[in-house]
Design a protein around this motif. Structure first.
Motif, short mmCIF file in Angstrom:
data_model
loop_
_atom_site.label_atom_id
_atom_site.label_comp_id
_atom_site.label_asym_id
_atom_site.label_seq_id
_atom_site.Cartn_x
_atom_site.Cartn_y
_atom_site.Cartn_z
N GLN A 131 -6.15 -0.42 2.88
CA GLN A 131 -6.04 1.02 3.08
C GLN A 131 -7.01 1.70 2.11
O GLN A 131 -6.72 1.88 0.93
N SER A 132 -8.17 2.06 2.63
CA SER A 132 -9.25 2.54 1.77
C SER A 132 -8.93 3.87 1.09
O SER A 132 -9.57 4.22 0.10
N ARG A 133 -7.94 4.61 1.58
CA ARG A 133 -7.60 5.88 0.92
C ARG A 133 -7.10 5.66 -0.49
O ARG A 133 -7.15 6.57 -1.34
N LEU A 134 -6.62 4.45 -0.80
CA LEU A 134 -6.14 4.15 -2.15
C LEU A 134 -7.28 4.13 -3.16
O LEU A 134 -7.03 4.24 -4.37
N TYR A 135 -8.52 3.96 -2.69
CA TYR A 135 -9.65 4.01 -3.61
C TYR A 135 -9.71 5.36 -4.33
O TYR A 135 -10.19 5.45 -5.46
N VAL A 136 -9.21 6.39 -3.67
CA VAL A 136 -9.22 7.72 -4.27
C VAL A 136 -7.88 8.05 -4.90
O VAL A 136 -7.80 8.46 -6.06
N THR A 137 -6.79 7.84 -4.14
CA THR A 137 -5.47 8.28 -4.60
C THR A 137 -4.98 7.47 -5.79
O THR A 137 -4.42 8.04 -6.74
N ALA A 184 0.83 4.06 -3.24
CA ALA A 184 0.46 5.46 -3.07
C ALA A 184 1.21 6.37 -4.03
O ALA A 184 0.69 7.42 -4.43
N CYS A 236 0.83 -1.21 0.00
CA CYS A 236 0.00 0.00 0.00
C CYS A 236 0.86 1.26 0.00
O CYS A 236 0.52 2.25 -0.67
#
Length: 556
Positions: free
Chosen positions: A205-211, A186, A182
């Motif tokens: 790491q759910s922030r990767l859905y956006v980044t 990024a 992850c």
């Protein structure tokens, strides 16, 4: 009376539809239109091309399609890729109503095994992200069905880009490994992954859905019909974007289509591309305004190739039309296996076939139909004095599992096991050392064999393979096509290869690449008619009994 008439008409329509589903289109020789000729269909614009038409127009250097920097251009020349293969020219160049993949067009590639589809899809994707002059930190994402194919794509990308690709495959299992993956995702600009494992990383790491999704500018789907098969998924969803009945690759495509903020180019391909997979892909891409639909299909039809069009029925959809293409330079042979044959006898028969074929480089695919294991077959070949290795051991020699096996072998031999226990390689980083080491084995003077399971055959490319051995009956005709397609993998014809060599380009790793490859299948009498029907349907010559040396009884 009207109701009775309506029922009668409905019955006639049902009977007509069933007859159409069971009907198989007659075997036909592929047409040979000129390069770039376009014909319109109801679902897509299909650009067809032939090798002969491309040869008539002359050899087109790859540099005429892409203004590559010195590093990638040198890497292509060192690999022997100085001119474009026919499928690459048909994919990269424009045609009436299309700008071509070199200019950022999204396409589907349908061509025989070994025709150069991987480079045809990978080079436009990498060019748009790294060398097109719009350096905005975008990412090139490649989705593949197996970790073996992921290794191949990562090696190609690392060679061209000059930096290691981030790989997400089934070897990424522990929490520490997921954290490392992850962290690499990024900021990674080149990612190669299997869909299920990439979904697990996104959930970790759910922030990767956006980044990550917002940075994807190029999406490559190799072996599309395996990533998005016609059948529904029976497993539980692995990501919040996956609807029940859909596959992980569909969820990732839908996510990227809706979240991508920059340009988005989609390149998908397979030798067994079907309408169902293409239709599913286009449904997932509907949420994107950056991908014009329907996708153009680039199909390479050789003048001497055969195509077979069949109609397959799914319960919930209309019939699926699939066209299968194979190189005609492959010879098909078989070795009959007795009805009551033990595992040891079957392995001994394989040893006799290998000794009779005397391949300079060969692959042994073990099918699940006869219950044999890959490592048991490898042990039998080694016991017979043949140079053999398991494919996974060559590609991942530093894995913990392989180190434990090596330590166990040393202990059994009475050797000391105090060697330095290195850490497991970070699965998020992978260079082309493993792929280069595997191909280097086949360039040596001594014969070499690699043993693998039939499930890893899709897209696998090994240099100089002249013989493929299939132990058992493959699952279906498509699987047999991909197994047989591991040989005769020169994307240029003999005449064009001579022209390339005359231009001073570096020759391919296989100096005899234009000769026909051979596929030897060991199977029982009850499966022989199935093999004959497959080969006949694929338009190849009748399989012949492979001659074994009667004096060779040392392995029996």
């Amino acid at each position: 009376e009207k109701a009775a008439m309506r029922r009668g008409l409905m019955a006639l329509l049902v009977l007509a539809r069933r007859a159409a589903l069971l009907r198989v289109a007659p075997l036909r020789r592929a047409p040979s239109p000129a390069l770039g000729q376009v014909r319109h269909s109801s679902s897509a614009v299909v650009a067809t091309a032939t090798r002969e038409a491309a040869a008539d127009e002359g050899l087109v250097p790859i540099s005429s399609y892409f203004a590559l920097p010195a590093g990638p251009r040198r890497a292509l020349e060192e690999a022997g890729w100085s001119v474009a293969a026919p499928i690459q020219s048909a994919c990269w160049r424009g045609s009436p109503g299309a700008v071509g993949a070199a200019a950022g067009e999204s396409v589907c590639v349908h061509a025989p095994t070994g025709s150069g589809k991987t480079l045809a899809m990978a080079l436009p994707a990498l060019f748009g992200v790294f060398w097109s002059g719009r350096d905005k930190g975008g990412c090139c994402l490649t989705l593949v069905p197996s970790r073996e194919l992921a290794t191949q794509h990562a090696a190609l990308a690392s060679r061209l880009v000059g930096e290691e690709a981030t790989v997400v495959t089934s070897s990424t299992t522990t929490a520490a490994q997921l954290d490392a993956v992850c962290e690499a995702l990024a900021t990674a600009r080149c990612v190669v992954a299997t869909p299920r494992e990439l979904c697990a990383a996104l959930e970790h790491q759910s922030r990767l859905y956006v980044t990550l999704a917002a940075r994807v500018e190029a999406l490559v789907l190799d072996e599309l019909d395996l990533l998005v098969p016609a059948r529904k998924s029976q497993g539980a969803p692995v990501t919040r974007w996956q609807d029940r009945g859909t596959h992980p690759a569909e969820a990732l495509v839908k996510l990227i289509a809706r979240r991508s903020t920059e340009r988005l180019q989609v390149l998908a391909g397979s030798a067994t591309l079907d309408k169902a997979a293409k239709a599913k892909l286009e449904r997932c891409l509907k949420g994107s305004k950056r991908v014009p639909l329907p996708l153009r299909v680039v199909s390479l039809l050789e003048r001497d190739a055969f195509t077979l069009t069949t109609k397959m029925k799914r319960v919930d959809t209309m019939p699926t039309v699939r066209t299968t293409m194979i190189p005609t330079s492959i010879a098909h042979a078989y070795v009959p296996v007795p009805k009551s044959c033990s595992d040891d006898d079957l392995a001994a028969l394989l040893v006799r076939a290998v000794r009779a074929a005397r391949p300079s480089a060969g692959i042994v695919f073990v099918c699940n139909s006869y219950g044999l294991k890959v490592r048991a077959v490898d042990a039998a070949l080694r016991a017979a004095g043949l140079r053999s290795d398991v494919l996974s051991d060559v590609l991942w020699p530093a894995s913990a599992r392989n180190r434990r096996r090596a330590a166990h072998r040393r202990v059994r031999r009475g050797q000391s096991d105090d060697r330095d226990q290195r850490r497991v390689d970070d699965p998020a980083r992978l260079t082309d050392d493993a792929s280069a080491a595997l191909n280097a084995r086949f360039r040596r003077d001594e014969p070499s064999l690699v043993v693998a399971d039939e499930a890893v055959s899709r897209g696998l490319h090994l240099d100089a393979v002249d013989t493929v051995f299939i132990l058992g009956r493959p699952a279906n005709a498509d699987t047999y096509l991909h197994l047989a397609g591991r040989t005769a993998r020169d994307p240029l014809t003999s005449s064009r290869r001579a022209d390339v060599d005359a231009l001073g380009a570096k020759p391919t790793a296989n100096p005899d690449a234009t000769t026909a490859g051979t596929v030897v299948t060991l199977l029982k009498p009850r499966d022989l008619n199935v093999l004959r029907s497959w080969v006949a349907n694929l338009g190849a010559s009748e399989p012949f009994p492979f001659p074994l040396d009667p004096s060779d009884t040392s392995s029996a």
